[in-house]
Design a protein around this motif. Structure first.
Motif, mmCIF file in Angstrom:
data_model
loop_
_atom_site.group_PDB
_atom_site.id
_atom_site.type_symbol
_atom_site.label_atom_id
_atom_site.label_comp_id
_atom_site.label_asym_id
_atom_site.label_seq_id
_atom_site.Cartn_x
_atom_site.Cartn_y
_atom_site.Cartn_z
ATOM 1 N N SER A 94 9.976 4.966 21.605
ATOM 2 C CA SER A 94 9.781 4.154 22.811
ATOM 3 C C SER A 94 10.134 2.689 22.614
ATOM 4 C CB SER A 94 8.325 4.245 23.282
ATOM 5 O OG SER A 94 8.011 5.542 23.736
ATOM 6 N N PHE A 95 10.073 2.202 21.361
ATOM 7 C CA PHE A 95 10.299 0.788 21.074
ATOM 8 C C PHE A 95 11.180 0.650 19.837
ATOM 9 C CE2 PHE A 95 6.173 1.375 23.038
ATOM 10 C CZ PHE A 95 6.167 0.427 24.057
ATOM 11 N N ASP A 96 11.913 -0.446 19.775
ATOM 12 C CA ASP A 96 12.675 -0.718 18.564
ATOM 13 C C ASP A 96 11.741 -0.950 17.382
ATOM 14 O OD1 ASP A 96 15.205 -0.470 19.674
ATOM 15 O OD2 ASP A 96 15.354 -2.589 20.200
ATOM 16 N N ALA A 97 10.647 -1.685 17.621
ATOM 17 C CA ALA A 97 9.702 -1.972 16.543
ATOM 18 C C ALA A 97 8.272 -1.892 17.060
ATOM 19 C CB ALA A 97 9.957 -3.352 15.955
ATOM 20 N N VAL A 98 7.382 -1.476 16.175
ATOM 21 C CA VAL A 98 5.950 -1.516 16.444
ATOM 22 C C VAL A 98 5.340 -2.518 15.471
ATOM 23 C CG1 VAL A 98 3.778 -0.242 16.459
ATOM 24 C CG2 VAL A 98 5.879 0.859 17.252
ATOM 25 N N VAL A 99 4.591 -3.477 16.012
ATOM 26 C CA VAL A 99 3.995 -4.548 15.216
ATOM 27 C C VAL A 99 2.477 -4.410 15.242
ATOM 28 C CG1 VAL A 99 3.656 -7.048 15.069
ATOM 29 C CG2 VAL A 99 5.917 -6.124 15.633
ATOM 30 N N MET A 100 1.859 -4.525 14.074
ATOM 31 C CA MET A 100 0.397 -4.489 13.956
ATOM 32 C C MET A 100 -0.028 -5.601 13.005
ATOM 33 S SD MET A 100 -0.434 -0.392 13.614
ATOM 34 C CE MET A 100 0.890 0.003 12.465
ATOM 35 N N LEU A 101 -0.308 -6.778 13.529
ATOM 36 C CA LEU A 101 -0.713 -7.906 12.704
ATOM 37 C C LEU A 101 -2.230 -7.989 12.659
ATOM 38 C CD1 LEU A 101 1.861 -10.580 13.951
ATOM 39 C CD2 LEU A 101 2.064 -9.012 12.011
ATOM 40 N N GLU A 102 -2.793 -7.839 11.474
ATOM 41 C CA GLU A 102 -4.245 -7.891 11.274
ATOM 42 C C GLU A 102 -4.959 -6.861 12.156
ATOM 43 O OE1 GLU A 102 -5.070 -10.096 8.733
ATOM 44 O OE2 GLU A 102 -2.886 -10.191 8.759
ATOM 45 N N VAL A 103 -4.524 -5.628 12.054
ATOM 46 C CA VAL A 103 -5.094 -4.543 12.864
ATOM 47 C C VAL A 103 -5.735 -3.455 11.990
ATOM 48 C CG1 VAL A 103 -4.537 -2.641 14.443
ATOM 49 C CG2 VAL A 103 -3.553 -4.903 14.823
ATOM 50 N N LEU A 104 -5.029 -2.996 10.973
ATOM 51 C CA LEU A 104 -5.500 -1.846 10.185
ATOM 52 C C LEU A 104 -6.900 -2.037 9.625
ATOM 53 C CD1 LEU A 104 -2.495 -0.556 8.048
ATOM 54 C CD2 LEU A 104 -3.464 0.435 10.128
ATOM 55 N N GLU A 105 -7.218 -3.257 9.184
ATOM 56 C CA GLU A 105 -8.527 -3.500 8.560
ATOM 57 C C GLU A 105 -9.689 -3.341 9.535
ATOM 58 O OE1 GLU A 105 -6.889 -7.645 9.659
ATOM 59 O OE2 GLU A 105 -6.124 -5.697 8.996
ATOM 60 N N HIS A 106 -9.401 -3.335 10.842
ATOM 61 C CA HIS A 106 -10.446 -3.177 11.853
ATOM 62 C C HIS A 106 -10.727 -1.704 12.182
ATOM 63 C CE1 HIS A 106 -10.370 -7.482 12.473
ATOM 64 N NE2 HIS A 106 -9.064 -7.426 12.642
ATOM 65 N N LEU A 107 -9.963 -0.802 11.580
ATOM 66 C CA LEU A 107 -10.124 0.633 11.804
ATOM 67 C C LEU A 107 -10.678 1.286 10.552
ATOM 68 C CD1 LEU A 107 -6.608 1.316 13.399
ATOM 69 C CD2 LEU A 107 -8.700 0.557 14.558
ATOM 70 N N ASN A 108 -11.379 2.406 10.742
ATOM 71 C CA ASN A 108 -11.759 3.148 9.545
ATOM 72 C C ASN A 108 -10.502 3.757 8.929
ATOM 73 O OD1 ASN A 108 -11.263 5.890 10.567
ATOM 74 N ND2 ASN A 108 -13.101 5.610 11.817
ATOM 75 N N ARG A 109 -10.612 4.209 7.696
ATOM 76 C CA ARG A 109 -9.417 4.617 6.959
ATOM 77 C C ARG A 109 -8.631 5.713 7.671
ATOM 78 N NH1 ARG A 109 -6.963 2.051 2.535
ATOM 79 N NH2 ARG A 109 -5.232 3.412 1.964
ATOM 80 N N GLN A 110 -9.309 6.736 8.176
ATOM 81 C CA GLN A 110 -8.601 7.839 8.805
ATOM 82 C C GLN A 110 -7.907 7.402 10.089
ATOM 83 O OE1 GLN A 110 -8.108 11.032 7.437
ATOM 84 N NE2 GLN A 110 -6.546 10.857 9.010
ATOM 85 N N ASP A 111 -8.583 6.573 10.903
ATOM 86 C CA ASP A 111 -7.947 6.077 12.126
ATOM 87 C C ASP A 111 -6.728 5.223 11.792
ATOM 88 O OD1 ASP A 111 -9.683 7.337 13.835
ATOM 89 O OD2 ASP A 111 -10.965 5.583 14.164
ATOM 90 N N GLY A 112 -6.833 4.451 10.715
ATOM 91 C CA GLY A 112 -5.689 3.644 10.296
ATOM 92 C C GLY A 112 -4.516 4.502 9.861
ATOM 93 N N GLU A 113 -4.804 5.532 9.077
ATOM 94 C CA GLU A 113 -3.753 6.453 8.630
ATOM 95 C C GLU A 113 -3.094 7.131 9.831
ATOM 96 O OE1 GLU A 113 -2.669 6.926 5.625
ATOM 97 O OE2 GLU A 113 -4.224 6.330 4.219
ATOM 98 N N ASP A 114 -3.906 7.559 10.793
ATOM 99 C CA ASP A 114 -3.371 8.225 11.987
ATOM 100 C C ASP A 114 -2.505 7.277 12.814
ATOM 101 O OD1 ASP A 114 -4.768 10.480 11.216
ATOM 102 O OD2 ASP A 114 -6.399 10.198 12.661
ATOM 103 N N LEU A 115 -2.932 5.998 12.920
ATOM 104 C CA LEU A 115 -2.163 5.033 13.706
ATOM 105 C C LEU A 115 -0.820 4.748 13.045
ATOM 106 C CD1 LEU A 115 -2.059 3.224 16.183
ATOM 107 C CD2 LEU A 115 -3.181 1.417 14.838
ATOM 108 N N LEU A 116 -0.789 4.699 11.731
ATOM 109 C CA LEU A 116 0.481 4.491 11.033
ATOM 110 C C LEU A 116 1.467 5.611 11.345
ATOM 111 C CD1 LEU A 116 -0.655 3.266 7.493
ATOM 112 C CD2 LEU A 116 0.477 1.914 9.269
ATOM 113 N N VAL A 117 0.971 6.834 11.357
ATOM 114 C CA VAL A 117 1.838 7.978 11.666
ATOM 115 C C VAL A 117 2.354 7.884 13.092
ATOM 116 C CG1 VAL A 117 1.919 10.482 11.935
ATOM 117 C CG2 VAL A 117 0.749 9.480 9.964
ATOM 118 N N LYS A 118 1.460 7.552 14.037
ATOM 119 C CA LYS A 118 1.874 7.412 15.433
ATOM 120 C C LYS A 118 2.918 6.309 15.589
ATOM 121 C CE LYS A 118 -2.282 8.929 17.936
ATOM 122 N NZ LYS A 118 -3.334 8.481 18.891
#
Length: 233
Positions: A94-118
């Motif tokens: 859907s996008f050329d790039a997906v940006v996540m600045l200072e986001v992963l640390e606010h999620l638990n580990r599994q949600d972070g892993e899932d978001l990276l895959v998405k």
């Protein structure tokens, strides 16, 4: 932070010589987004540096209404979406790039892993993110419950997923957890400076960025890039 000092910082950080010399977040973003016409900015906050990059279409997503309202007032993005990033769904590429600045640390580990895959599925060219180097304790800031830190990410863990790593914010030992009380302070460059007077220690921290950029294992924050032509993991 006084408005005069903030204005001076904004001027310096937007200066192309300073950006290039100290490899600021803005410099890194501009470099990685130079061939991108569309960007999904997850957890965009009130003043995303994506606004300083020349991208035709940007979508800012944040769960905290006050941050999104400030971002909309500043017209930082083409479109704004109030949503929990863990509940988003977009079509592939859907996008050329997906940006996540200072986001992963606010999620638990599994949600972070899932978001990276998405994110890898949504991005045609690359995924870009930044996060503290390892776990950094942080409470809710400025009335924003989404500011709590729930996980830590090391350069080794993200390199194993195919990300390039670059150090940000100088050496790790010069900074600590953010204790700001307002949304503006929470996103301030002074928020994590360990000692007072903070403006002086900020200057020292920025000087150490000359070294930290090339040694992300020593840096306070890390900027990561995952290119689409690499094998997603």
């Amino acid at each position: 932070m006084s408005s005069r000092f903030k204005s001076a910082l904004d001027f310096l950080y937007s200066h192309p010589v300073v950006e290039r010399l100290f490899h600021t977040t803005v410099y890194c973003l501009k470099r990685e987004l130079r061939d991108c016409a569309s960007v999904l900015d997850l957890g965009c906050g009130p003043s995303s540096p994506v606004r300083l990059c020349e991208v035709a279409r940007t979508v800012g997503v944040d769960a905290f209404e006050n941050s999104l309202r400030l971002s909309a007032r500043r017209q930082t993005h083409s479109l704004f979406v109030q949503a929990d990033v863990t509940h988003l769904e977009f079509s592939a590429d859907s996008f050329d790039a997906v940006v996540m600045l200072e986001v992963l640390e606010h999620l638990n580990r599994q949600d972070g892993e899932d978001l990276l895959v998405k994110a890898q599925g949504w991005a045609r060219k690359r995924v870009i993110l930044s996060t503290p180097n390892g776990y950094l304790a942080q409470r809710a800031l400025g009335g924003n419950p989404f500011q709590i830190h729930r996980s830590g990410w090391s350069p080794a863990s993200l390199r194993a997923k195919g990300y390039r790593a670059y150090g940000l914010a100088g050496l790790h030992l010069l900074r600590s957890q953010n204790t700001a009380d307002s949304p503006e302070e929470a996103s301030s460059i002074l928020g994590t400076i360990r000692w007072k007077p903070k403006p002086i220690w900020l200057i020292i921290s920025e000087i150490t960025q000359l070294l930290a950029y090339y040694h992300p294992d020593w840096s306070f924050e890390v900027f990561y890039v995952r290119d689409r032509h690499s094998n997603w993991k």
